[in-house]
Structure formats: C-alpha cells, structure tokens
Design a protein around this motif. Structure first.
Motif, PDB file in Angstrom:
ATOM      1  N   TYR A  44       0.831  -1.231  -0.113  1.00  0.00           N
ATOM      2  CA  TYR A  44      -0.036  -0.071   0.000  1.00  0.00           C
ATOM      3  C   TYR A  44       0.725   1.259  -0.013  1.00  0.00           C
ATOM      4  CZ  TYR A  44      -3.819  -2.901   0.934  1.00  0.00           C
ATOM      5  OH  TYR A  44      -5.106  -3.921   0.960  1.00  0.00           O
ATOM      6  N   GLY A  45       0.426   2.365  -0.629  1.00  0.00           N
ATOM      7  CA  GLY A  45       0.965   3.513  -0.504  1.00  0.00           C
ATOM      8  C   GLY A  45       0.014   4.699  -0.059  1.00  0.00           C
ATOM      9  N   TYR A  46       0.537   5.896  -0.010  1.00  0.00           N
ATOM     10  CA  TYR A  46      -0.125   6.828   0.235  1.00  0.00           C
ATOM     11  C   TYR A  46       0.281   8.302  -0.384  1.00  0.00           C
ATOM     12  CZ  TYR A  46       3.134   7.945   3.657  1.00  0.00           C
ATOM     13  OH  TYR A  46       4.432   8.176   4.576  1.00  0.00           O
ATOM     14  N   LYS A  47      -1.000   9.052  -0.506  1.00  0.00           N
ATOM     15  CA  LYS A  47      -0.304  10.494  -0.815  1.00  0.00           C
ATOM     16  C   LYS A  47      -1.182  11.508  -0.087  1.00  0.00           C
ATOM     17  CE  LYS A  47      -0.692   9.349  -5.974  1.00  0.00           C
ATOM     18  NZ  LYS A  47      -1.599   9.388  -7.009  1.00  0.00           N
ATOM     19  N   ILE A  48      -0.495  12.379   0.493  1.00  0.00           N
ATOM     20  CA  ILE A  48      -1.132  13.517   1.282  1.00  0.00           C
ATOM     21  C   ILE A  48      -1.380  14.777   0.589  1.00  0.00           C
ATOM     22  CG2 ILE A  48      -0.271  14.705   3.499  1.00  0.00           C
ATOM     23  CD1 ILE A  48       1.571  12.574   4.172  1.00  0.00           C
ATOM     24  N   TYR A  49      -2.219  15.031   0.801  1.00  0.00           N
ATOM     25  CA  TYR A  49      -2.657  16.644   0.353  1.00  0.00           C
ATOM     26  C   TYR A  49      -3.018  17.754   1.024  1.00  0.00           C
ATOM     27  CZ  TYR A  49      -3.700  13.789  -4.061  1.00  0.00           C
ATOM     28  OH  TYR A  49      -3.642  12.921  -5.137  1.00  0.00           O
ATOM     29  N   GLU A  50      -2.280  18.905   1.175  1.00  0.00           N
ATOM     30  CA  GLU A  50      -2.557  20.093   1.648  1.00  0.00           C
ATOM     31  C   GLU A  50      -3.686  20.745   0.819  1.00  0.00           C
ATOM     32  OE1 GLU A  50      -0.559  23.706   3.855  1.00  0.00           O
ATOM     33  OE2 GLU A  50       0.680  22.475   2.541  1.00  0.00           O
ATOM     34  N   ARG A  51      -4.831  20.892   1.344  1.00  0.00           N
ATOM     35  CA  ARG A  51      -5.905  21.404   0.548  1.00  0.00           C
ATOM     36  C   ARG A  51      -6.264  20.454  -0.823  1.00  0.00           C
ATOM     37  NH1 ARG A  51      -4.480  26.638   2.776  1.00  0.00           N
ATOM     38  NH2 ARG A  51      -5.538  27.297   4.463  1.00  0.00           N
TER      39      ARG A  51
END
Length: 56
Positions: A44-51
């Motif tokens: 699994y991977g993840y992406k972090i979004y700011e707004r």
C-alpha cells in the motif's frame, strides 16, 4: 448613559460573533487529506494533500 453602554456592548458582541463566523469559513478545519492506494500485489502507498495540492 446606561442605554449607550448596553448598545455598545451588544454591538461589540455581534461584531465579535460575525468575525468568528467569517474566520471559520476562511480557515477550513480539514486542511490535509490522505489518500491510500494499493501498490503492486501486496503493498500500500499513500498520498498526502494539503487542501488540493499534493505535498512531498
């Protein structure tokens, strides 16, 4: 004299209330969003979004 103080007090309260409401709308509570994705067969991977912008 007492009436003027009461009017000023109510006016200040209403002004502070309006400023507080506007602050909540301008500064959203959920600034960050996490998106989990499947990578390959077992990872699994993840992406972090700011707004709406992807952070590094």
């Amino acid at each position: 004299m007492k009436r003027n103080k009461k009017v000023i007090g109510v006016s200040c309260f209403v002004l502070l209330l309006l400023v507080g409401i506007m602050y909540v709308y301008v500064h959203p509570v959920n600034r960050y969003r996490l998106e989990v994705t499947r990578v390959g067969g077992s990872g699994y991977g993840y992406k972090i979004y700011e707004r709406e912008r992807l952070t590094r």
